[in-house]
Every structure is written in C-alpha cells, then in structure tokens.
Design a protein around this motif. Structure first.
Motif, PDB file in Angstrom:
ATOM      1  N   ASN A 178       0.870  -1.180   0.000  1.00  9.75           N
ATOM      2  CA  ASN A 178       0.000   0.000   0.000  1.00  9.75           C
ATOM      3  C   ASN A 178       0.909   1.233   0.000  1.00  9.75           C
ATOM      4  O   ASN A 178       1.203   1.794   1.051  1.00  9.75           O
ATOM      5  N   VAL A 179       1.357   1.620  -1.178  1.00 10.24           N
ATOM      6  CA  VAL A 179       2.317   2.717  -1.290  1.00 10.24           C
ATOM      7  C   VAL A 179       1.735   4.044  -0.792  1.00 10.24           C
ATOM      8  O   VAL A 179       2.395   4.759  -0.027  1.00 10.24           O
ATOM      9  N   PRO A 180       0.504   4.407  -1.185  1.00 11.30           N
ATOM     10  CA  PRO A 180      -0.031   5.693  -0.707  1.00 11.30           C
ATOM     11  C   PRO A 180      -0.114   5.782   0.814  1.00 11.30           C
ATOM     12  O   PRO A 180       0.247   6.812   1.399  1.00 11.30           O
ATOM     13  N   ALA A 181      -0.581   4.716   1.467  1.00 11.57           N
ATOM     14  CA  ALA A 181      -0.702   4.744   2.925  1.00 11.57           C
ATOM     15  C   ALA A 181       0.668   4.794   3.590  1.00 11.57           C
ATOM     16  O   ALA A 181       0.864   5.500   4.590  1.00 11.57           O
ATOM     17  N   THR A 182       1.621   4.057   3.032  1.00  8.72           N
ATOM     18  CA  THR A 182       2.966   4.045   3.592  1.00  8.72           C
ATOM     19  C   THR A 182       3.626   5.414   3.439  1.00  8.72           C
ATOM     20  O   THR A 182       4.249   5.935   4.368  1.00  8.72           O
ATOM     21  N   GLU A 183       3.466   6.001   2.259  1.00 12.81           N
ATOM     22  CA  GLU A 183       4.035   7.327   2.021  1.00 12.81           C
ATOM     23  C   GLU A 183       3.390   8.373   2.933  1.00 12.81           C
ATOM     24  O   GLU A 183       4.085   9.228   3.500  1.00 12.81           O
ATOM     25  N   ALA A 184       2.069   8.278   3.091  1.00 16.87           N
ATOM     26  CA  ALA A 184       1.368   9.244   3.942  1.00 16.87           C
ATOM     27  C   ALA A 184       1.860   9.160   5.383  1.00 16.87           C
ATOM     28  O   ALA A 184       2.058  10.186   6.047  1.00 16.87           O
TER      29      ALA A 184
END
Length: 239
Positions: A178-184
């Motif tokens: 989950n790239v978006p959640a990890t980045e956020a």
C-alpha cells in the motif's frame, strides 16, 4: 532505501503466512539459520525476523531458531513477536539482536516503548500493523479503534529508531504494498518508516523508493518464490 528480507518463524521453521492467518502458513525452509546465511551471502545488510508463535503467546517461542540465526550471520537483525516487557527486550538485545520491534505494547503500554527507547537508543522500533487503517494487535488477532498515523505520532519524541508499517490485507498476498498509505505515514512523522506487506516485484520497490520518504522495505514470499531476484532488488534499493 534498505531491503529487509523477512524470516517468519513458526514452530522452528521459516514460513510465510497469507494475510496473517496462521493456518495459511507455507513452509519455505526447515533451517532458518541456513536461510539467513543465504540472504547475507547475497549481500543483504539487515534481516527482519518475526516470532509468529510468540506474537500469539505474548512471549518468545522460537528463541532457539532466532539464536541460531544470530550465531550464523554477522549483519544486524530486527525481531518482532511476543516482546512485551523490559526483561525480554534486554534479553534479546543482550544476545546480539540489533533491534527489537514492539507492536502490541505500543498500543497497550506506550510507556514501556518510551522507557525501552531511552534505555536502548537506536535499538527499539515500533511495529504498526493495520487493517483498513486501524491498528491490529496480538498477532493481528485483535483490532483496535486506533488509527495507524495517530499511533505513530504518539512516539514522535520518544527516540524510536523506526516504524515498521504493515498493511495486513497485503501481507503475503503478492499484490503489491500500500504505497499511498505508507508514504502518507512517512510524511506524517519524522521517524523512519519501513514498508511491509505485499512487496512482490522490483516495480514495488521502485515505487516505494520513488516516494523519497520510505526508509526501507521488507519482503518475504516474493524472495522465496523467486518473484523478486534478490540481487536486482538490492540494486534497486541502493539506487
């Protein structure tokens, strides 16, 4: 970005689970120490270990396998699963473990995390395991109302070395992290964030690296299945 090959321990064997389900375990190696050596010989600079039985039992269960790994390799290793008191933390770090990962106690006893981080600078990480953005504890068997980002922010000033963020629904499913959640999460705190769960291709690693804020990535099943070539993965992570 650092690549952390994962060795998940169940009943003394190296296994991988599907979305955290113990009954969905696949055994990949009967000799975890040999598996650890193969990762290090390929050039890995860190290893990620999980005592799966320990996560459910609330105490170390696969200690013999962990000690065999520590004796077999010479790179730092981080361990999570069943580490819920100072005596256990001190015991593992005293045996040569590079870093302990505190998950359940980060929710249930945050003061312990703070005390440990003060006592052992650079050697305490917090594991944030989330399903649908909400933290799960006790081997992912119990869900809470705590948001992953809120939990991370509680330790912003605690001296925690890293946050290991796992999207449970992605773990072992080979569907990508989950790239978006990890980045956020990584942008919400100053603590280094390590991505876990679903890392299954070189493109996944490139996507995490491209965020510019994710400090590391953990991969397990994809390395065992051969979906990711370890040498190529290390090249991607090192840029």
């Amino acid at each position: 970005m650092i690549l952390y090959p994962a060795i998940d321990l169940k009943d003394g064997q190296a296994v991988r689970l599907l979305r955290g389900e113990m009954e969905a375990a696949t055994v990949f190696n009967d000799d975890p120490a040999a598996q650890a050596r193969s990762f290090v010989e390929a050039g890995c600079e860190w290893l990620h270990l999980v005592d799966l039985n320990g996560a459910f039992a609330g105490r170390p269960v696969n200690g013999e396998a962990v000690e065999a790994i520590l004796q077999a390799i010479d790179v730092p290793t981080q361990l999570g699963g069943g580490i819920r008191d100072m005596a256990t933390i001190e015991g593992w770090l005293g045996r040569g473990l590079g870093r302990v990962i505190l998950g359940t106690v980060a929710v249930e006893d945050p003061d312990l995390v703070r005390e440990a981080a003060r006592t052992f600078p650079g050697q305490v990480a917090v594991g944030i395991d989330a399903r649908g953005g909400k933290v799960a504890t006790r081997g992912w068997a119990e869900e809470t109302d705590v948001e992953a980002t809120d939990l991370a922010r509680r330790f912003e000033d605690a001296g925690v070395a890293a946050l290991i963020y796992t999207d449970i629904d992605r773990d072992g499913a080979m569907g990508g992290p989950n790239v978006p959640a990890t980045e956020a999460l990584a942008r919400a705190v100053s603590i280094p964030v390590i991505a876990s769960g679903g890392v299954s291709s070189l493109d996944d690693l490139r996507a995490l690296k491209a965020t510019g804020v994710v400090a590391g990535a953990i991969s397990g099943r994809a390395l065992y299945d051969g979906a990711i070539d370890l040498g190529a993965a290390l090249d991607v992570c090192r840029g």
